[in-house]
Write a protein that holds these residues in place. Structure first.
Motif, PDB file in Angstrom:
ATOM      1  N   UNK A 168       0.092  27.673  76.433  1.00  0.00           N
ATOM      2  CA  UNK A 168       0.479  26.345  76.035  1.00  0.00           C
ATOM      3  C   UNK A 168       0.585  25.442  77.265  1.00  0.00           C
ATOM      4  N   UNK A 169       1.009  25.981  78.384  1.00  0.00           N
ATOM      5  CA  UNK A 169       1.144  25.160  79.587  1.00  0.00           C
ATOM      6  C   UNK A 169      -0.189  24.636  80.095  1.00  0.00           C
ATOM      7  N   UNK A 170      -1.262  25.416  79.915  1.00  0.00           N
ATOM      8  CA  UNK A 170      -2.553  24.948  80.416  1.00  0.00           C
ATOM      9  C   UNK A 170      -3.038  23.737  79.642  1.00  0.00           C
ATOM     10  N   UNK A 171      -2.578  23.541  78.423  1.00  0.00           N
ATOM     11  CA  UNK A 171      -2.972  22.380  77.636  1.00  0.00           C
ATOM     12  C   UNK A 171      -2.097  21.188  77.956  1.00  0.00           C
ATOM     13  N   UNK A 172      -0.799  21.399  78.111  1.00  0.00           N
ATOM     14  CA  UNK A 172       0.130  20.306  78.361  1.00  0.00           C
ATOM     15  C   UNK A 172       0.067  19.855  79.815  1.00  0.00           C
TER      16      UNK A 172
ATOM     17  N   UNK B 123      -2.316  19.740  82.819  1.00  0.00           N
ATOM     18  CA  UNK B 123      -3.756  19.886  83.050  1.00  0.00           C
ATOM     19  C   UNK B 123      -4.141  20.643  84.321  1.00  0.00           C
ATOM     20  N   UNK B 124      -3.429  20.521  85.461  1.00  0.00           N
ATOM     21  CA  UNK B 124      -3.911  21.200  86.670  1.00  0.00           C
ATOM     22  C   UNK B 124      -3.856  22.728  86.631  1.00  0.00           C
ATOM     23  N   UNK B 125      -3.149  23.326  85.672  1.00  0.00           N
ATOM     24  CA  UNK B 125      -3.110  24.786  85.597  1.00  0.00           C
ATOM     25  C   UNK B 125      -4.444  25.268  85.042  1.00  0.00           C
ATOM     26  N   UNK B 126      -5.175  26.099  85.796  1.00  0.00           N
ATOM     27  CA  UNK B 126      -6.473  26.560  85.305  1.00  0.00           C
ATOM     28  C   UNK B 126      -6.320  27.495  84.114  1.00  0.00           C
ATOM     29  N   UNK B 127      -7.174  27.321  83.128  1.00  0.00           N
ATOM     30  CA  UNK B 127      -7.091  28.094  81.902  1.00  0.00           C
ATOM     31  C   UNK B 127      -7.446  29.561  82.090  1.00  0.00           C
ATOM     32  N   UNK B 128      -8.331  29.861  83.014  1.00  0.00           N
ATOM     33  CA  UNK B 128      -8.756  31.241  83.204  1.00  0.00           C
ATOM     34  C   UNK B 128      -7.607  32.125  83.658  1.00  0.00           C
ATOM     35  N   UNK B 129      -6.725  31.603  84.491  1.00  0.00           N
ATOM     36  CA  UNK B 129      -5.585  32.378  84.974  1.00  0.00           C
ATOM     37  C   UNK B 129      -4.680  32.759  83.810  1.00  0.00           C
ATOM     38  N   UNK B 130      -4.412  31.821  82.925  1.00  0.00           N
ATOM     39  CA  UNK B 130      -3.567  32.087  81.765  1.00  0.00           C
ATOM     40  C   UNK B 130      -4.240  33.094  80.832  1.00  0.00           C
TER      41      UNK B 130
END
Length: 70
Positions: free
Chosen positions: A1-5, A7-14
């Motif tokens: 959920x954090x990767x959507x809210x 933006x700078x958190x890369x989705x691949x890591x999650x």
């Protein structure tokens, strides 16, 4: 959920962390459901913000006796 809210958190890591913690099937389910939940939260934020701004528009701020109604 954090990767959507946030933006700078890369989705691949999650996604990799979800697969590592929960295993592949549950990691996929949890990651997709949290991405959808995050998108819904962002959509609700923009819906509330735009309705608030719409209520503060210039037409509502002017004196209603001076504004022509169609």
């Amino acid at each position: 959920m954090l990767q959507t809210v946030i933006a700078p958190i890369p989705g691949e890591v999650i996604q990799i962390a979800g697969g590592y913690i929960y295993g592949l099937p549950l990691g996929v389910i949890y990651t997709i459901s949290e991405m959808l939940l995050g998108a819904d939260i962002v959509d609700m934020f923009w819906l509330i913000l735009t309705s608030f701004v719409k209520n503060l528009s210039a037409g509502n701020l002017l004196d209603q006796t001076k504004v022509k109604k169609r």
